[in-house]
Design an enzyme around this catalytic site. Structure first.
Site, mmCIF file in Angstrom:
data_model
loop_
_atom_site.group_PDB
_atom_site.id
_atom_site.type_symbol
_atom_site.label_atom_id
_atom_site.label_comp_id
_atom_site.label_asym_id
_atom_site.label_seq_id
_atom_site.Cartn_x
_atom_site.Cartn_y
_atom_site.Cartn_z
ATOM 1 N NE ARG A 237 -4.354 -1.270 -0.090
ATOM 2 C CZ ARG A 237 -4.373 -2.104 -0.854
ATOM 3 N NH1 ARG A 237 -3.410 -2.576 -1.751
ATOM 4 N NH2 ARG A 237 -5.642 -2.856 -0.976
ATOM 5 C CD GLU A 266 -2.724 3.410 -5.557
ATOM 6 O OE1 GLU A 266 -3.897 2.686 -6.014
ATOM 7 O OE2 GLU A 266 -1.905 2.842 -5.237
ATOM 8 C CG HIS A 285 -2.761 -0.745 -7.217
ATOM 9 N ND1 HIS A 285 -3.473 0.120 -6.103
ATOM 10 C CD2 HIS A 285 -2.669 -1.987 -7.087
ATOM 11 C CE1 HIS A 285 -3.503 -0.749 -5.226
ATOM 12 N NE2 HIS A 285 -3.110 -2.101 -5.659
#
Length: 324
Positions: A237, A266, A285
């Site tokens: 994370r 993000e 991601h």
């Protein structure tokens, strides 16, 4: 009468059909304030919730008084206020097993891409800069037989250790909440405290969830303890790392490079210095982003919700104490 469920992420047709067989489903496009208002009746009657993204906290739970179970299409659950769910007796289900190998592949790819400057030099070739035999300005660093440090020795950490140790002959160091006997027996992994991990690792790979304890666990003080030749990889994370401190270390050259699949915000803001630093590999991601794995995650999330609302949970429950 079938239990009511709110679905806030689209599913493959066969999985949607399976969900419809068990529940009365209201499908919406995300847990936005607009949708919360528009579908207030559906949320008010919902016993189940399935999707990913969006905040599920005390305020949300006040609008879902009949909610019994939430199933997230992810392994991480930092969007969920687990304490609030526990207070309400709402089960939280996640998908921790199906993405293990795929995320480990991504982390190893980041190790290799960062060390060998794969993205940077590929773009230089496309830009027409390769006009003669390359020299040191194009060189990277070796991966094989370097020390790989793993912060968080869970399923993904173990799968990464397998790739690094057996595939690249890398000695494995790790730090976790407890000793991991399998990692030590299979890959000769050495448990060490965080300071030692930082000081000795040539590649430091982070595979941690985001919690109160892990938020900004790696900041300026910790980065200063790493070798100037070290590479930092994060696919856990984003907020586990203090991003501004990382940027400063990369700009000063006190850290060689970083391979990042996750970020504090993000999508990554267009003005982030991480997008202009040549010693950063930045991915959107994609850790679990293969067709096979994303399907498996959605399948598990559907199965998890069915199990939770049918009262036969055997795995994948974040708060199993509620089952007692």
């Amino acid at each position: 009468m079938k239990p009511s469920v709110v679905l806030y992420k689209s599913l493959p047709d066969d999985l949607r059909k399976r969900l419809d067989e068990h529940f009365t489903v209201t499908e919406i496009d995300g847990l936005t304030p607009e949708n919360m208002a528009k579908y207030a009746d559906a949320f008010n009657s919902a016993e189940g919730l399935l999707g990913s993204g969006g905040k599920v906290d005390g305020e949300f739970l006040a609008k879902t008084p009949r909610l019994k179970a939430a199933s997230t299409v992810s392994v991480g659950y930092d969007n969920f206020d687990v304490d609030a769910l526990n207070q309400r007796g709402v089960l939280l289900m996640h998908t921790p097993t199906v993405l293990t190998e795929t995320v480990a592949d991504t982390m190893m790819a980041l190790v290799l891409a960062s060390a060998r400057r794969v993205v940077e030099v590929a773009e230089r070739v496309k830009a027409g800069e390769w006009t003669e035999s390359i020299g040191p300005a194009w060189f990277g660093i070796d991966v094989h037989h370097k020390k790989l440090g793993i912060l968080g020795m869970g399923r993904i950490g173990l799968a990464l250790a397998q790739r690094a140790h057996l595939g690249f002959g890398m000695p494995i160091l790790y730090n976790a909440r407890k000793h991991h006997e399998e990692a030590e027996s299979r890959f000769d992994a050495r448990y060490c405290d965080l300071d030692t991990l930082l000081k000795e690792s040539d590649f430091l790979c982070i595979s941690l969830p985001l919690t109160r304890e892990t938020h900004h666990l790696i900041g300026a003080e910790q980065l200063a303890k790493m070798k100037p030749s070290a590479v930092l990889v994060n696919a856990g994370r984003g907020a586990v790392i203090d991003e501004q401190a990382l940027i400063a270390a990369l700009q000063k050259g006190t850290l060689h490079a970083a391979g990042l699949d996750v970020f504090e915000t993000e999508p990554l803001p267009a003005d982030s210095p991480l997008l202009t630093l040549p010693n950063v590999v930045a991915l959107p991601h994609i850790g679990s982003a293969t067709h096979e794995t994303r399907y498996g995650m959605a399948r598990d999330a559907v199965d998890n919700l069915i199990a939770a609302l049918n009262g036969n949970v055997e795995k994948n429950c974040v708060n199993p104490q509620l089952l007692k």
